[in-house]
Every structure is written in structure tokens, then in C-alpha cells.
Design an enzyme around this catalytic site. Structure first.
Site, PDB file in Angstrom:
ATOM      1  N   GLY A 194      -2.327 -11.994 -11.767  1.00  0.00           N
ATOM      2  CA  GLY A 194      -1.586 -10.880 -11.193  1.00  0.00           C
ATOM      3  C   GLY A 194      -1.644 -10.920  -9.678  1.00  0.00           C
ATOM      4  N   GLY A 236       0.028  -8.313  -7.783  1.00  0.00           N
ATOM      5  CA  GLY A 236       0.444  -7.026  -7.233  1.00  0.00           C
ATOM      6  C   GLY A 236      -0.534  -6.669  -6.127  1.00  0.00           C
ATOM      7  CB  ALA A 287      -5.054  -4.856  -7.906  1.00  0.00           C
ATOM      8  N   GLY A 288      -4.132  -7.708  -7.230  1.00  0.00           N
ATOM      9  CA  GLY A 288      -4.368  -9.140  -7.368  1.00  0.00           C
ATOM     10  C   GLY A 288      -4.159  -9.907  -6.070  1.00  0.00           C
ATOM     11  CG  HIS A 327       6.829  10.494 -11.428  1.00  0.00           C
ATOM     12  ND1 HIS A 327       7.751  11.306 -10.834  1.00  0.00           N
ATOM     13  CD2 HIS A 327       6.034  10.023 -10.446  1.00  0.00           C
ATOM     14  CE1 HIS A 327       7.512  11.326  -9.526  1.00  0.00           C
ATOM     15  NE2 HIS A 327       6.479  10.558  -9.265  1.00  0.00           N
ATOM     16  NE  ARG A 344       2.966  11.558  -9.224  1.00  0.00           N
ATOM     17  CZ  ARG A 344       2.814  10.335  -8.798  1.00  0.00           C
ATOM     18  NH1 ARG A 344       2.243   9.435  -9.579  1.00  0.00           N
ATOM     19  NH2 ARG A 344       3.222   9.989  -7.614  1.00  0.00           N
ATOM     20  CG  HIS A 350       5.264   6.959 -12.642  1.00  0.00           C
ATOM     21  ND1 HIS A 350       6.168   6.106 -12.059  1.00  0.00           N
ATOM     22  CD2 HIS A 350       4.384   7.270 -11.675  1.00  0.00           C
ATOM     23  CE1 HIS A 350       5.833   5.924 -10.794  1.00  0.00           C
ATOM     24  NE2 HIS A 350       4.752   6.601 -10.536  1.00  0.00           N
TER      25      HIS A 350
HETATM   26  C1  LIG Z   1       8.673   3.313  -9.306  1.00  0.00           C
HETATM   27  C2  LIG Z   1       7.227   3.451  -8.984  1.00  0.00           C
HETATM   28  C3  LIG Z   1       6.833   4.081  -7.817  1.00  0.00           C
HETATM   29  C4  LIG Z   1       5.474   4.210  -7.500  1.00  0.00           C
HETATM   30  N1  LIG Z   1       5.121   4.832  -6.342  1.00  0.00           N
HETATM   31  C5  LIG Z   1       3.822   4.926  -6.002  1.00  0.00           C
HETATM   32  C6  LIG Z   1       3.429   5.525  -4.771  1.00  0.00           C
HETATM   33  O1  LIG Z   1       4.247   5.977  -3.984  1.00  0.00           O
HETATM   34  N2  LIG Z   1       2.117   5.580  -4.481  1.00  0.00           N
HETATM   35  C7  LIG Z   1       1.167   5.095  -5.321  1.00  0.00           C
HETATM   36  O2  LIG Z   1      -0.003   5.150  -4.978  1.00  0.00           O
HETATM   37  N3  LIG Z   1       1.518   4.502  -6.487  1.00  0.00           N
HETATM   38  C8  LIG Z   1       2.810   4.421  -6.853  1.00  0.00           C
HETATM   39  N4  LIG Z   1       3.158   3.834  -8.052  1.00  0.00           N
HETATM   40  C9  LIG Z   1       2.140   3.206  -8.872  1.00  0.00           C
HETATM   41  C10 LIG Z   1       1.758   1.855  -8.313  1.00  0.00           C
HETATM   42  O3  LIG Z   1       2.877   1.216  -7.770  1.00  0.00           O
HETATM   43  C11 LIG Z   1       1.151   0.908  -9.338  1.00  0.00           C
HETATM   44  O4  LIG Z   1       0.213   1.563 -10.090  1.00  0.00           O
HETATM   45  C12 LIG Z   1       0.470  -0.243  -8.654  1.00  0.00           C
HETATM   46  O5  LIG Z   1       1.329  -0.851  -7.737  1.00  0.00           O
HETATM   47  C13 LIG Z   1      -0.050  -1.262  -9.628  1.00  0.00           C
HETATM   48  O6  LIG Z   1      -0.513  -2.377  -8.910  1.00  0.00           O
HETATM   49  P1  LIG Z   1      -1.281  -3.555  -9.634  1.00  0.00           P
HETATM   50  O7  LIG Z   1      -1.625  -4.522  -8.572  1.00  0.00           O
HETATM   51  O8  LIG Z   1      -2.391  -3.005 -10.423  1.00  0.00           O
HETATM   52  O9  LIG Z   1      -0.260  -4.169 -10.670  1.00  0.00           O
HETATM   53  P2  LIG Z   1       1.253  -4.700 -10.540  1.00  0.00           P
HETATM   54  O10 LIG Z   1       1.825  -4.478  -9.216  1.00  0.00           O
HETATM   55  O11 LIG Z   1       1.954  -4.162 -11.725  1.00  0.00           O
HETATM   56  O12 LIG Z   1       1.105  -6.259 -10.672  1.00  0.00           O
HETATM   57  C14 LIG Z   1       0.869  -6.873 -11.878  1.00  0.00           C
HETATM   58  C15 LIG Z   1       0.808  -8.350 -11.629  1.00  0.00           C
HETATM   59  O13 LIG Z   1       0.315  -8.994 -12.785  1.00  0.00           O
HETATM   60  C16 LIG Z   1       1.144 -10.066 -13.133  1.00  0.00           C
HETATM   61  N5  LIG Z   1       1.009 -10.216 -14.585  1.00  0.00           N
HETATM   62  C17 LIG Z   1       1.046  -9.260 -15.539  1.00  0.00           C
HETATM   63  N6  LIG Z   1       0.816  -9.795 -16.735  1.00  0.00           N
HETATM   64  C18 LIG Z   1       0.610 -11.103 -16.548  1.00  0.00           C
HETATM   65  C19 LIG Z   1       0.317 -12.187 -17.402  1.00  0.00           C
HETATM   66  N7  LIG Z   1       0.145 -12.029 -18.707  1.00  0.00           N
HETATM   67  N8  LIG Z   1       0.190 -13.426 -16.852  1.00  0.00           N
HETATM   68  C20 LIG Z   1       0.342 -13.597 -15.515  1.00  0.00           C
HETATM   69  N9  LIG Z   1       0.603 -12.616 -14.662  1.00  0.00           N
HETATM   70  C21 LIG Z   1       0.740 -11.377 -15.175  1.00  0.00           C
HETATM   71  C22 LIG Z   1       2.508  -9.721 -12.629  1.00  0.00           C
HETATM   72  O14 LIG Z   1       3.235 -10.891 -12.419  1.00  0.00           O
HETATM   73  C23 LIG Z   1       2.142  -9.012 -11.330  1.00  0.00           C
HETATM   74  O15 LIG Z   1       1.954  -9.966 -10.329  1.00  0.00           O
HETATM   75  C24 LIG Z   1       4.510   3.710  -8.385  1.00  0.00           C
HETATM   76  C25 LIG Z   1       4.914   3.093  -9.563  1.00  0.00           C
HETATM   77  C26 LIG Z   1       6.263   2.989  -9.884  1.00  0.00           C
HETATM   78  C27 LIG Z   1       6.656   2.412 -11.189  1.00  0.00           C
END
Ligand SMILES: Cc1cc2nc3c(=O)[nH]c(=O)nc-3n(C[C@H](O)[C@H](O)[C@H](O)COP(=O)(O)OP(=O)(O)OC[C@H]3O[C@@H](n4cnc5c(N)ncnc54)[C@H](O)[C@@H]3O)c2cc1C
Ligand code: SF4
Ligand code: FES
Lengths: 642, 269
Positions: free
Chosen positions: A40, A42, A44-45, A266, A335, A406
């Protein structure tokens, strides 16, 4: 099994500092002897992979998109919280901590949340240093706004594209490490299993989404940063590809899944317009700072009322129900409260629009007060987006909104070090359950993702690696062989069913079950019914799904089938968890447990615990383990936003 | 209204909304080595509330039911921000409307009876992987060549230590909104990536944090762009006109200034 949260001793404000001192360090020269897999990219990753690479570890990072820059985090609009108190409005680390525990309806672990509030300030410094163009005041200092559920202005933002800018910051740091050779990036690659050797996580099995090649990757530790599982509902605000597969396959290898029923609905999304709908679009809740939520007082007038005709309803006939019911917080209630109230007024027949499943979000007063320019500067791109999708112009008429799935507060159980109960397997970001309890506050997910990746994991993983021998496990090891075979068998099975329904047919059916029975409101009878329905649907899936094409090519049908197969198992566990949690808390609303005013009613005596589930086999019920939550710094009260 | 009723309601509503019948000419290509060609499909009962990609979903579900391979295309967020979607529609990247991505295009922009031609991005540096999916990893490599500030995690100064004039921050933000979709390349007759590179160089050149490496950044990113086989910029402006985020041509002017002043006093020794 005893769940050890490993919360350090000492006063809440000292725990993290002491812990950082107490953890074992890996000598800089030895870091290159350790390999870490980060699944991942995102927030975090990407932040974790970049920071681990900088420290000197050999990192292999994976994402299923064509570039790490496209992770779902990119879509976050509103902002990121930090206890900087730049506005001098009484914010502090303790207040952010307190708000987050309270906002989570007292179902989060105090020590983790306090640490999150502590490092929040470093995140902003880090991002600014990377060149993240946060909004600024005319004096050149950073601007803030207040965001759902907070009475201070602690949210930093970059127009309505905060997630994009933060992710591009993390992506740039990651790109730098790729260039330096410290991170090996695998795009368009999906993790399909976790490999365990001698009880420790030692690698993963992946599928190259272009060639279909199944590959083995070995490491000393595996970090899952794979996001949330909101797409179990089919319709959600998540990106189309967001899925539970990595976390779920780790779960099946022994990692406990905590509080899976905690789902955030949401309140401000564009309502469903038809059966073709593939996803729901969020309108950032920052809009609630200036937009006023209302429906007509009279159900007869609400029926079929379009946004164009909203102006015909005089103020005296409007019910600004959030302002009326919650005078202190008004439109800024958390929310879960805002969503439930929208459902309530629609259930009363006062919903507007052709479907009756919508409420108004009205900016006319803000435009009168501040002028169109000011409103445009704050929300311009959101207004454009709304107009593009609905054809209505929010400068001239109110928006129509309705709640949508959401975010998932539940996720893999982790200890204070962010390690799951499986040795060497970590979970960060939305993929873990850690910091938001039963309800996440706005602008706190971005904060948590970056806190985990930049400032927590890079320390805590060292403590584990320092105790690990340098020796690498060969990918020829029997455990890899076995895991690869299982992955291949599963793919072959899927390809050979050749039934009559598409993968989406099943996904949509599952989504409807989840939304109807395990969505905004839940009850015992509904949940029991849902459990049976999901089991039947899963059986039907394995008999009648039609997955086209072959493994050896780009095959979206197969990709989706793998994911939906896991959703069909996870859905049942969510229902089990919702059934077990015989109380209401945060986003989990059991109709049997509400106050006279219809607010969620907790049962702290019986349910002040984290419910962590252990997999037993697909057709078997999972076993529940409890981590009791201890509150020493925040007093448990009935949440009130009156 | 219960969800059951709601879905019935929607079903009824759909019958009353006017529906479109369309002819689609879509590029099909099995893999990078396949020659590829157009295939014609008919789609019916398309509502104007659908997005362009939802119309493709409908077509793909139809194909799947007939046992035919669905049309592969890239997409993820469906909100115009991830930069993944990338269709060349009737001779224009992201279709007929300006400042939106393919996923933000709605069927109300088309009329009943229309024929719509859909192709992948065409550029030597973006080889076709399958159907409408192309390989844009060249963009990642350009960023890796220098699209960042060399700063490690931790030990950074307080975020408010360096004030940045609001106008400068806003201009940097405007450049930073690039989603890396590649429409600029697809729009350009030379398949130049100048606008993409200019957006990132401008963002960092405007901000105080980007000053230290300003020269090497412009040089290294441009060198990588050339190495990837993108064409030269002849200032046609097609890129900016088709850019879904409206990245301005002034960024290209800035990149040119950055690049030539860097060349004049190169620190790349
Ligand atoms: C529309 C929207 C608006 C938002 N607005 C806000 C905000 O204003 N403020 C706030 O704090 N939060 C907000 N959030 C929440 C926030 O964006 C997410 O909770 C957060 O970005 C998640 O980040 P993450 O790094 O955990 O995962 P993600 O960003 O979901 O990343 C997941 C990663 O894992 C990878 N991955 C997944 N499964 C696999 C697999 N099996 N093999 C290989 N790679 C994989 C994907 O390719 C991706 O790179 C919002 C969410 C949405 C949907
Ligand atoms: S400059 Fe515009 S068209 Fe080019 S990649 Fe960026 S957003 Fe896309
Ligand atoms: S799918 Fe993300 S921009 Fe279109």
C-alpha cells in the site's frame, strides 16, 4: 489467546516519549541487513516506505494502481487535524486527544490516541518542508478551519484537495527513495497472501496485474497499509479498487480483525441517482461550516421538492433540524449524529428530491454574509464538482445530500507498536482499528495515516527487527510454495466456475444486504437475517459466478472476483460483530439501544472493549477475544452535542 | 422509504427519464504486441445521469453476460482526482468538456443517436497495455529524477517559521493540482510532457522550500523527460487547453526560465 496491547507504563503524556527511549534500536550500519515489505502506498504506506528507506532498511513497496500517487488517499478533500494551536483558540495536545476519544464514543485506546495527538504537530512541519502548499493567510502564516465535531480551528487544508497534496508530498518522499535505490516499487501488483514461517510473517504472494504472474517476496517484516473495506457495501465514497483482500488474507493467516462492524456513514454525499450508480461522491464536510442543513417542516411540502424550488419555502417553514436539536454544535455535530438525523427526517417523510432520500445543504446565507467570492475561494472546486455531477448550481440553489458509507473504523487489531497479533505483521492507516473508536472525527484519518507512517512505525518496527536474525528466508521455503499454490488454486477455481452471473451482480447483492441490515441502523432480527443471506449468497457465488478470460493477462474480472470473494466472508463477520455488540456506540447504531431522543446509548459496563475476532475456517463462526479498554484520563459520559 | 421501495422507485424513475441509444467505436488491443483495431458496439437505454464510465460499466456487464472480454480501462477514484482514467473521446483527451476528467464526464453531454469514438492515450512514451489502458510509468520516473525536496522525516522546522505570501502559496497550489493523468501528452501533436514537468517544477520553484535544489531539479527532470522519449514543446498550447486541472501555460514559461538559467550556471557537475 491473550491480547497484549503493550501500552507503556506511566502518565499518558509520558508514555510515548518513554517508549521511544525504551525501544531497541537497530544500528545504522545494520539496517541494510533487514528487508521490509510495505503493501500500500496511500498516506500510511507511502510515508512509511519513504521513512523506512531513509533510515536505511531495504523496502519493497506494492500498490495495485499504476502509480503510488493514485492511492485512495488522494481523494480526501477536507483537511488534516493537528494540535498546533496556531489560532490561539485554546487547542492543545490534550484537547485533540480528548476530542478524539470522545468523538470515538469511548471505544478507542487512550494511549494510542494521545500519541496521535502528540505527533500531529510534527506532521504539519514535515509536510510544509516537503513543499505541500497548505492554505495561508495574508500574513503568510498557515490558515486553519474548524471541522466536524471540533470547537477549535485545528484543521489544515489545501483548497478542497488536502489528501491529494499530502499524498503527493509522501509520494515525492517515496520517489526520492526509489531513486536512491532504497525502495523497490511494484506498481500494478496485488498482494494475495501473507506467508508465515515459524509463526512469523516473512513474506507475501502477489499477482502482477498485467502479466498475471504469481510472485513470492520474502522479508523480515510485512507492513499492511492497504486502506479500508467500505466497498463491502458496493456503493461507498471509496475508490473503485479499494478492497479488503490484503487484510482479510492476513486475517485468515491468524491476524485478528477488530471491531469490523464500526462503519462510518458520511452525512454529506451526493444522493443515489439510479441503478447504474457505481460509487457515491462525497461532498467534503467542511461545507457544513458554512452550509445550513434543512428540510421543510411539512412533509407534504417536502415531497418531490427540487433544489430549484427550495427558495419557495420561506424560512419559517424550514426545519434547520441540526441547529434546532443541537444548539451548541449546530451543523457541525459529528458525522454519525448528522447522518442519523438525516435518515430520521427522511423516514418521517420530510426528505426532498424525487427520491425523498435527500436533505438540503444551503449556502444562501453564507453567500449573503461573506459574498460569493469568499465562498468560492473556500469551496469553489467542490461546487464545480457538484454541478458537474448533478447539473445543479449550488451558488444559486441548495445542494442535495444524503449519507453514504465512507470509512471503516474497524480493521486489523494492532498493539501499541502497530503490530498485529501475528509477529512481524504490522497494520497502519485505515487498515488497522486503532485510533478512532466507534466513530472517526473529520480530518483525523489523514492525521492517523501520516502519524503511523512517518512517526510511529519507523520507531516501533526497529524494536522488533533488532531482535530478528539477519538471515533471509528463501522464497523456495515450503511455506512460500504452499501459499503460492493456494493462491493459484483459488484463481483456477474462480476461472473454472463459468457460471451465469457477473462478479458485479454478486457485489451489488452483497452491498444491498449490508446497507439494509448492517448500515446506518441495525437490529437483532435484521442482522440474523443478513447472516443467513450472506451465507447463501457466498454459496451461490462459488457455484455461479462467471469470471472471464485467463490468469495470464490484465483481467479486471478476475481482480474483482478475488476481492468480492473476500468481501463475502468479511461481510458475515461484520454482521457477527454488530450482533455481538448489543449496544449503540458511535457509528454502530443498534435500534434496541437509544435514548428517548434517539441518540446512541452505550453500555460501558458490558461493552467497553475492543472486539477482536479470530478466524476458524470459512463456514465456521469466528472466536471473539476482548481487549478491555481502560479510561484513566477521559471520563466516560453520554456524548452530548446539545 | 425503505430501500426496497427506493429501488423500485428508481427503476420507475429510470423509465420516465429520457434514454439514449449510442454507437461506440472502441479501440481493442489484446496486449502490447497486438496490433489492435476498432470494434463497434451499440448501447441502449443510457440515462443522462450516468457518468461516461458508468456507461462503460453497462456495456461491460453486457459483454460479460455474452461471454465476451470486457473493455479494459483505467479508473479508480471516479472523482477526477486520482488521474487514473484516461480515455481519448472523439479526438479529445477526457472528451468534449473542458477542465474535467473522463470519470467526471456525464452522459448529458451527449445526445441520442451519437457515435462516440474512444481510444487510449497515443504517445510513444505511453505504450498501450490493453484496450484503453496505457503505461504511464514514465511520469513516475520523471518525478523520481527530482520532483521533490530532499528532506528526511523528522527534524524539520516549525511549519510557521517561514511565512509564505498567500499569493505565492496559491500559485504554487494551482500548479500542484496536476493529477498526472497524461492528457497533456495525449493532446500534444509532439507528445510532449512539458506541462506535466512544468507543473511540478513551478510548484517547487515558487516555494521557499524548493529553492535550494531549484537548478538541479529543472535540469534533471527535463533530462529524464527527454530520455523517456517525450517530444519537444512547440508551444501549441493544446496541453493546457485539454488539461482537466487547467494547469496554465505560464508554468511552461517558468520551466523554460528555470531550465535555461540552470543551464547557464549548471550545478550538475
Ligand atoms: C472521498 C473521501 C474523502 C476523505 N476526506 C478526508 C479528509 O478530508 N480528512 C481525513 O482525515 N480523511 C479523509 N478521508 C479518509 C482518508 O482519506 C482515508 O482514510 C485515508 O486516506 C486512508 O489512507 P491509507 O493510507 O490507510 O489507505 P489508502 O489511501 O486507501 O491506500 C491503500 C493502498 O493500499 C494499496 N492496496 C490495497 N490492497 C492491496 C493489495 N491487496 N495489494 C497491493 N496493494 C494494495 C492500494 O494500492 C493503495 O496504495 C476521506 C476519504 C474519502 C473516501
Ligand atoms: S498537466 Fe494537466 S493534463 Fe498534464 S498530467 Fe497534469 S493534470 Fe493531466
Ligand atoms: S478515475 Fe480518478 S480521475 Fe478519473
Amino acid at each position: 489467546m491473550k491480547l497484549e496491547s503493550k501500552i507503556p507504563e506511566g502518565a499518558i503524556g509520558d508514555k510515548w516519549t518513554k517508549h521511544k527511549f525504551n525501544v531497541k534500536l537497530v544500528n545504522p550500519a545494520n539496517k541494510r541487513k533487514y528487508d521490509v515489505i510495505v503493501v500500500g502506498t496511500g498516506l500510511a504506506g507511502a510515508s512509511a516506505a519513504a521513512s523506512l528507506g531513509e533510515l536505511g532498511y531495504n523496502v519493497k513497496a506494492f500498490c495495485f494502481q499504476d502509480s503510488p500517487r493514485r492511492a485512495h488517499s488522494i481523494a480526501a478533500q477536507g483537511g488534516i487535524n493537528a494540535a498546533k494551536n496556531y489560532q490561539n483558540d485554546g487547542d492543545s495536545v490534550f484537547r485533540l486527544f480528548y476530542d478524539t476519544v470522545k468523538g470515538g464514543d469511548y471505544r478507542a485506546r487512550e494511549a494510542n490516541v494521545h500519541r496521535l495527538a502528540e505527533v500531529s504537530v510534527n506532521i504539519i512541519d514535515q509536510c510544509v518542508a516537503q513543499g505541500v502548499p497548505f492554505a495561508r493567510e495574508y500574513g503568510g502564516l498557515l490558515a486553519n478551519r474548524s471541522f466536524g465535531g471540533a470547537q477549535v480551528s485545528r484543521t489544515f487544508y489545501a483548497k478542497g484537495q488536502t489528501g491529494q497534496q499530502l499524498l503527493l508530498g509522501a509520494y515525492s518522499a517515496l520517489s526520492r527513495q526509489i531513486k536512491n535505490g532504497k525502495v523497490e516499487m511494484h506498481n500494478r501488483t496485488e498482494m494475495l497472501d501473507l506467508v508465515m514461517v515459524d509463526g512469523k510473517a516473512r513474506g507475501i504472494i502477489t499477482r502482477d496485474l498485467i502479466t498475471g504472474k504469481i510472485e513470492r517476496h520474502s522479508a523480515h517484516a510485512v507492513v499492511l497499509a492497504t486502506g479500508g473495506y467500505g466497498n463491502v457495501f458496493f456503493l461507498s465514497t471509496n475508490a473503485m479498487g479499494s478492497n479488503a483482500t490484503a487484510a482479510w488474507r492476513a486475517h485468515k493467516k491468524g491476524a485478528l480483525m477488530a471491531n469490523p462492524c464500526y462503519t462510518q456513514i458520511h452525512p454529506t454525499c451526493i444522493p443515489v441517482s439510479g441503478d447504474h450508480q457505481s460509487k457515491l461522491t462525497l461532498m467534503s464536510e467542511s461545507l457544513r461550516n458554512d452550509g445550513r442543513v434543512w428540510v421543510p417542516k411539512d412533509a407534504a411540502k417536502a415531497k418531490g421538492l427540487s433544489a430549484k424550488d427550495a427558495a419557495n419555502i420561506p424560512d419559517s417553514e424550514r426545519d434547520y433540524y441540526l441547529e434546532r436539536r443541537y444548539p451548541a454544535f449546530g451543523n457541525l455535530v459529528p458525522r454519525d449524529v448528522a447522518s442519523r438525523n438525516a435518515k430520521m427526517v427522511c423516514d418521517e417523510g420530510r426528505g426532498v428530491g424525487t427520491t425523498g432520500l435527500a436533505v438540503f445543504l444551503d449556502f444562501s446565507d453564507a453567500i449573503k454574509r461573506d459574498g460569493k467570492k469568499v465562498v468560492e475561494a473556500k469551496y469553489g472546486n467542490l461546487f464545480d464538482m457538484y454541478k458537474q455531477i448533478t447539473g445543479d448550481n449550488p451558488y444559486e440553489m441548495p445542494m442535495m445530500i444524503y449519507p453514504a458509507v465512507h470509512y471503516t473504523m474497524g480493521g486489523l487489531w494492532v498493539d501499541y507498536n502497530l503490530m498485529t497479533n501475528v509477529d512481524g505483521c504490522y497494520a497502519i492507516g485505515e487498515a488497522n482499528f486503532s485510533d478512532h473508536g466507534a466513530n472517526r472525527l473529520g480530518a483525523s484519518a489523514l492525521m492517523q495515516g501520516l502519524a503511523d507512517g512517518y512517526f510511529v512505525l519507523p520507531y516501533t518496527i526497529g524494536d522488533y527487527l533488532a531482535k530478528m536474525p539477519y538471515e533471509r528466508v528463501s522464497t523456495d521455503h515450503a511455506a512460500f510454495e504452499e501459499a503460492e499454490k493456494a493462491v493459484k488454486d483459488k484463481i483456477n477455481t474462480l476461472l473454472n466456475i463459468k457460471g451465469s452471473q457477473t462478479v458485479d451482480d454478486f457485489h451489488k447483492k452483497l452491498g444491498k444486504i449490508m446497507w439494509e441490515y448492517c448500515g446506518m441502523a441495525r437490529n437483532e432480527a435484521g442482522l440474523k437475517k443478513a447472516k443467513g443471506m450472506i451465507r447463501e449468497l457466498r454459496e451461490e457465488f462459488w457455484e455461479d459466478v462467471n469470471v472471464l478470460g485467463s490468469n495470464e493477462e490484465l483481467n479486471m474480472s478476475l481482480e474483482k472476483a478475488n476481492r468480492v470473494a473476500d468481501f463475502l466472508e468479511l461481510g458475515e463477520l461484520m454482521v457477527d460483530d454488530a450482533l455481538n455488540r448489543d449496544e449503540s456506540c458511535g457509528g454502530h447504531f443498534r435500534e434496541e439501544h437509544q435514548t428517548e431522543e434517539g441518540e446512541a446509548k452505550r453500555n460501558d459496563e458490558k461493552f467497553a472493549y475492543v472486539g477482536a475476532w479470530e478466524f476458524q475456517g470459512v463456514e465456521k463462526d469466528e472466536v471473539l477475544h476482548k481487549e478491555e479498554l481502560v479510561f484513566e484520563n477521559v471520563k466516560l459520559t453520554q456524548r452530548s452535542y446539545k | 422509504m425503505s430501500d426496497e421501495l427506493f429501488f423500485q422507485f428508481i427503476a420507475k424513475k429510470l423509465i420516465t427519464i429520457k434514454k439514449m441509444n449510442l454507437t461506440l467505436k472502441v479501440w481493442r488491443q489484446k496486449n502490447v504486441n497486438d496490433k489492435g483495431g476498432f470494434q463497434t458496439y451499440q448501447v441502449s437505454d443510457i440515462s443522462e445521469d450516468m457518468s461516461f464510465l458508468e456507461m462503460f460499466d453497462v456495456l461491460n456487464e453486457d459483454l460479460a453476460r455474452k461471454g465476451e472480454d470486457p473493455i479494459h480501462f483505467d479508473h479508480d477514484c471516479r472523482e477526477g482526482i486520482c488521474g487514473m482514467c484516461s480515455m481519448y473521446i472523439n479526438g479529445r483527451p477526457h472528451g468534449p468538456k473542458q477542465k474535467i476528467t473522463t470519470c467526471q464526464l456525464h452522459m448529458r453531454s451527449f445526445k441520442d443517436g451519437d457515435t462516440i469514438t474512444v481510444e487510449p492515450w497515443r504517445a510513444g512514451a505511453f505504450p498501450v497495455i490493453k484496450d484503453l489502458v496505457v503505461d504511464r510509468s514514465a511520469f513516475d520516473r520523471i518525478i523520481q529524477a527530482g520532483g521533490y525536496v530532499n528532506v528526511n522525516t523528522g527534524g524539520t522546522p516549525d511549519a510557521n517559521e517561514i511565512p509564505i505570501p498567500k499569493t505565492v502559496a496559491d500559485e504554487a497550489m494551482d500548479a500542484a493540482t496536476c493529477i498526472g493523468c497524461g492528457a497533456c501528452v495525449a493532446a500534444c501533436k509532439n507528445a510532449s510532457a512539458m506541462l506535466f514537468v512544468a507543473a511540478k517544477v513551478s510548484q517547487l520553484a515558487l516555494l521557499p522550500q524548493g529553492q535550494v535544489e531549484r537548478k538541479t531539479r529543472a535540469e534533471n527532470m527535463v533530462a529524464q523527460m527527454d530520455a523517456e522519449g517525450f517530444g519537444a514543446c512547440t508551444n501549441t498550447g493544446a496541453c493546457s487547453a485539454e488539461c482537466p486541472k487547467g494547469i496554465s501555460l505560464t508554468t511552461i514559461a517558468r520551466l523554460n526560465r528555470e531550465y535555461f538559467s540552470a543551464k547557464a550556471s549548471s550545478e550538475n557537475v
